[in-house]
Design an enzyme around this catalytic site. Structure first.
Site, PDB file in Angstrom:
ATOM      1  N   ALA A 116      44.000   6.208  84.187  1.00 13.18           N
ATOM      2  CA  ALA A 116      44.798   5.151  84.812  1.00 13.18           C
ATOM      3  C   ALA A 116      44.305   3.782  84.357  1.00 13.18           C
ATOM      4  O   ALA A 116      43.463   3.159  85.005  1.00 13.18           O
ATOM      5  CB  ALA A 116      44.751   5.276  86.330  1.00 13.18           C
ATOM      6  N   GLY A 121      51.600  -5.564  84.095  1.00 18.60           N
ATOM      7  CA  GLY A 121      51.342  -6.729  83.252  1.00 18.60           C
ATOM      8  C   GLY A 121      50.213  -6.543  82.269  1.00 18.60           C
ATOM      9  O   GLY A 121      49.749  -7.520  81.671  1.00 18.60           O
ATOM     10  N   GLU A 356      48.591   4.838  74.158  1.00 14.45           N
ATOM     11  CA  GLU A 356      47.229   4.719  73.622  1.00 14.45           C
ATOM     12  C   GLU A 356      47.141   3.647  72.544  1.00 14.45           C
ATOM     13  O   GLU A 356      46.409   3.766  71.559  1.00 14.45           O
ATOM     14  CB  GLU A 356      46.706   6.076  73.127  1.00 14.45           C
ATOM     15  N   SER A 359      51.913   0.665  67.967  1.00 10.67           N
ATOM     16  CA  SER A 359      51.669   0.461  66.533  1.00 10.67           C
ATOM     17  C   SER A 359      51.256  -0.966  66.229  1.00 10.67           C
ATOM     18  O   SER A 359      50.404  -1.219  65.359  1.00 10.67           O
ATOM     19  CB  SER A 359      52.921   0.836  65.730  1.00 10.67           C
TER      20      SER A 359
END
Length: 393
Positions: A116, A121, A356, A359
């Site tokens: 988490a 934001g 994760e 790009s």
């Protein structure tokens, strides 16, 4: 692995994994409810020892595992990866009591973990997170704020939560906590996303945490997050490569046998050249993923590791999008039919370019690393420092 070629034992292991994914895990995935945690699938991953491999394998073996599962069953790959992402901070930074309490269940597929970090934001700029950890007179903290786009939420059994404890500005004031899902004040809701697995939002309304819930030291949470992402980013690339290889193999089979214009599609130069480009890009991405994983295994603390991991994720996820899109084009309308492999991959391949670290974030990491090796004019030899990298998963 010599010359970026797998040895026979590795090849055989990958073949067994692809078969397991297709024959055993795929049917379990098919019985799952979209947008929900598939606990029978997790239990099967634990039963076959694959969740244990997430924690015990080196980065290269983790890439082989994720690529092979993705080739045969993307849902199984994602379920495995999310367990690793959510629980790796416990393994790397948790106390003995935390590891003993939570990791056996994760390895067996009984306990669902979640990572988490992202907030409404603070997605791409993870160091800007605002979840507040207010000190209590008892010596602990109370968490107040929101997390969003959290995979396995709101169904996870525990969350690795990153909150602002304020030891310093930006990333220096972030701490990591292990927060069980049943803590008072913690609520969640599912989000309707383009995803087969659960993704949700979490609300923290004065959730109590104590020193025993810390993962590592206060103010070191951002390092815990980045260490986790550096380990898993090359294997996100492996996930993408697995999808690209599945799409490529399906395209080869289709174009070699589909008759058109007096021959087969593969006889057309335009088709053959497109397939050649798909294969070349897939192989290049695969080799870069292996190289990044090898660099991590050789020295996970090397300053080159974040750049290599970013390059691997960037090229592999962008390549997979290209390959799957062209595979759909070469198959035609049949690939858009619900239930077709490529229809499934077309939906699955888009998200890894975002989570994760999108790009664009990967390009920023790469550029800052490259320029960090050079003294910029007018800065009297001072080198820019690598900045934060975001995550949305």
């Amino acid at each position: 692995m010599a010359g970026f070629a797998l040895d026979p034992e590795q090849e055989q292991w990958c073949e067994r994994l692809r078969a397991l994914a297709s024959r055993r895990l795929g049917p379990l995935a098919g019985k799952g409810e979209p947008g929900r945690v598939n606990r029978p699938l997790l239990a099967a991953l634990g039963e076959h020892g694959l969740l244990e491999r997430v924690f015990s394998a080196g980065a290269l073996d983790l890439c082989l595992l994720r690529e092979s599962l993705a080739y045969g069953c993307t849902e199984a790959e994602t379920a495995l990866a999310l367990q690793g992402l959510g629980a790796h901070p416990v393994l790397s930074a948790g106390s003995a009591a935390q590891r003993e309490r939570w990791l056996p269940g994760v390895r067996e597929g009984r306990t669902v973990a979640a990572f988490a970090l992202s907030e409404p934001g603070a997605g791409s700029d993870a160091a800007a997170l605002a979840l507040a950890a207010q000190p209590c007179a008892t010596g602990g903290w109370r968490l107040s704020g929101e997390k969003r786009w959290i995979s396995n939420a709101p169904e996870a059994d525990f969350y690795t939560v990153f909150a602002r404890t304020g030891e310093g500005p930006g990333a220096k004031g972030v701490s990591a906590f292990l927060v069980p899902a049943d803590r008072p004040g913690l609520t969640g809701e599912a989000l309707d996303m383009l995803s087969p697995h659960a993704i949700g939002a979490l609300r923290f309304d004065g959730v109590p945490v104590g020193p025993e819930d810390l993962l590592g030291e206060p103010g070191h949470g951002f390092r815990v997050a980045m260490d986790t992402l550096n380990r898993f980013r090359p294997s996100v690339g492996a996930f993408a490569v697995g999808m690209a290889r599945a799409a490529l193999d399906a395209t080869l089979a289709h174009t070699a046998h589909r008759t058109a214009f007096g021959g087969v599609l593969g006889d057309l130069q335009a088709v053959a050249h497109r397939v050649a480009e798909m294969a070349t890009r897939t192989e290049a991405a695969r080799l870069l993923v292996y190289a990044a994983a090898g660099a991590y295994d050789a020295d996970s603390g090397s300053p080159d590791v974040p750049r290599r991991a970013a390059m691997a994720k960037l090229l592999a996820t962008e390549t997979a999008q290209y390959v799957v899109d062209h595979a759909v084009q070469l198959h035609g309308a049949v690939a858009l039919q619900r239930g077709h492999l490529l229809e499934h991959l077309y939906r699955e391949v888009r998200a890894p370019r975002i989570y994760e670290g999108a790009s664009e974030v990967q390009r920023t990491i790469i550029a800052r690393s490259l320029y960090g090796q050079q003294a910029r004019p007018g800065q009297h030899g001072q080198q820019p420092q690598p900045g934060p990298a975001g995550v949305a998963r």
